[in-house]
Motif scaffolding. Structure first.
Motif, PDB file in Angstrom:
ATOM      1  N   MET A   1       0.835  -1.187   0.000  1.00  0.00           N
ATOM      2  CA  MET A   1       0.000   0.000   0.000  1.00  0.00           C
ATOM      3  C   MET A   1       0.879   1.249   0.000  1.00  0.00           C
ATOM      4  N   THR A   2       1.940   1.266  -0.724  1.00  0.00           N
ATOM      5  CA  THR A   2       2.819   2.428  -0.752  1.00  0.00           C
ATOM      6  C   THR A   2       2.268   3.497  -1.681  1.00  0.00           C
ATOM      7  N   VAL A   3       2.235   4.710  -1.177  1.00  0.00           N
ATOM      8  CA  VAL A   3       1.775   5.867  -1.940  1.00  0.00           C
ATOM      9  C   VAL A   3       2.848   6.936  -1.795  1.00  0.00           C
ATOM     10  N   GLU A 114     -14.856  18.361   6.518  1.00  0.00           N
ATOM     11  CA  GLU A 114     -14.273  18.731   5.228  1.00  0.00           C
ATOM     12  C   GLU A 114     -12.940  18.008   5.014  1.00  0.00           C
ATOM     13  N   ALA A 115     -12.120  17.977   6.055  1.00  0.00           N
ATOM     14  CA  ALA A 115     -10.827  17.298   5.946  1.00  0.00           C
ATOM     15  C   ALA A 115     -11.018  15.794   5.744  1.00  0.00           C
ATOM     16  N   ALA A 116     -11.926  15.204   6.503  1.00  0.00           N
ATOM     17  CA  ALA A 116     -12.167  13.761   6.383  1.00  0.00           C
ATOM     18  C   ALA A 116     -12.680  13.418   4.985  1.00  0.00           C
ATOM     19  N   ARG A 117     -13.595  14.216   4.459  1.00  0.00           N
ATOM     20  CA  ARG A 117     -14.094  13.977   3.096  1.00  0.00           C
ATOM     21  C   ARG A 117     -12.973  14.106   2.063  1.00  0.00           C
ATOM     22  N   ALA A 118     -12.074  15.063   2.274  1.00  0.00           N
ATOM     23  CA  ALA A 118     -10.954  15.231   1.354  1.00  0.00           C
ATOM     24  C   ALA A 118     -10.053  13.994   1.378  1.00  0.00           C
ATOM     25  N   VAL A 119      -9.836  13.423   2.547  1.00  0.00           N
ATOM     26  CA  VAL A 119      -9.029  12.210   2.648  1.00  0.00           C
ATOM     27  C   VAL A 119      -9.756  11.046   1.976  1.00  0.00           C
ATOM     28  N   LEU A 120     -11.068  10.943   2.160  1.00  0.00           N
ATOM     29  CA  LEU A 120     -11.834   9.877   1.495  1.00  0.00           C
ATOM     30  C   LEU A 120     -11.727  10.004  -0.024  1.00  0.00           C
ATOM     31  N   GLN A 125      -9.290   8.219  -5.233  1.00  0.00           N
ATOM     32  CA  GLN A 125      -8.605   8.603  -6.470  1.00  0.00           C
ATOM     33  C   GLN A 125      -7.178   8.067  -6.581  1.00  0.00           C
ATOM     34  N   ASN A 126      -6.531   7.809  -5.450  1.00  0.00           N
ATOM     35  CA  ASN A 126      -5.101   7.509  -5.477  1.00  0.00           C
ATOM     36  C   ASN A 126      -4.695   6.150  -4.914  1.00  0.00           C
ATOM     37  N   MET A 127      -5.600   5.453  -4.302  1.00  0.00           N
ATOM     38  CA  MET A 127      -5.238   4.205  -3.637  1.00  0.00           C
ATOM     39  C   MET A 127      -6.201   3.095  -4.035  1.00  0.00           C
TER      40      MET A 127
END
Length: 182
Positions: A1-3, A114-120, A125-127
């Protein structure tokens, strides 16, 4: 799971970045607020030097080991740090754990959601992760409510030996339509 460390999550009012030793005062302040001690943990951060040690020895190491961690969250308008939000990989959990903590004077303004939604959105999109989880202190009603609001589902409680305590446990299906969480 490296990003890779970048890109970072994005949102309308907030920026995300990796912390640096220059953020020691912010970390010392955040990690000594009463709710942080009550609902997360007392990490023994009493000085700026302790905070630098935590940033370098824990937070940045987590990013290096797992490709993710808790980003520092700042207000876009001012650049003022107000919290931390991101993913924590814990040996005892089957999925990466959404974590967040915000300064008391920044709560009740929608920043954590807002921050949690951005992480979701970042994860989607990236993982390539099918699910995330989240844990909260059993008395942290505000945090549990936020998780439910953004689309997590309560799965009861889980005992974590690392904390020698029981936490409320939530699951989020990353592959579902993210618009349902907005």
């Amino acid at each position: 799971m490296t990003v890779t460390a970048e890109p970072f999550p994005e949102s309308t009012r907030l920026t995300f970045r990796l912390p640096t030793p220059d953020d020691a005062v912010f970390y010392r302040t955040l990690m000594n607020e009463p709710d942080y001690h009550r609902f997360i943990a007392d990490r023994g951060i009493r000085s700026d030097e302790d905070a630098v040690g935590y940033i370098e020895g824990k937070t940045l190491v987590h990013f290096a080991d797992h490709g993710v961690g808790l980003w520092l969250v700042e207000l876009k308008e001012t650049g003022r740090p107000i919290g931390a939000c991101g993913l924590v990989v814990r040996d005892e959990l089957d999925h990466p754990d959404l974590g967040y903590a915000f300064l008391q004077d920044s709560r009740g303004k929608g920043y954590a959601a807002e921050a949690a939604r951005a992480v979701l959105a970042y994860v989607a999109q990236n993982m390539d992760l099918p699910r995330l989880c989240a844990i909260t202190h059993t008395e942290n009603v505000r945090s549990a409510s936020l998780l439910l609001k953004i689309g997590f589902v309560s799965k009861g409680q889980i005992y974590l030996a690392a904390y020698d305590d029981t936490s409320d446990y939530f699951i989020y299906d990353v592959k579902r339509d993210l618009s349902a969480a907005e």
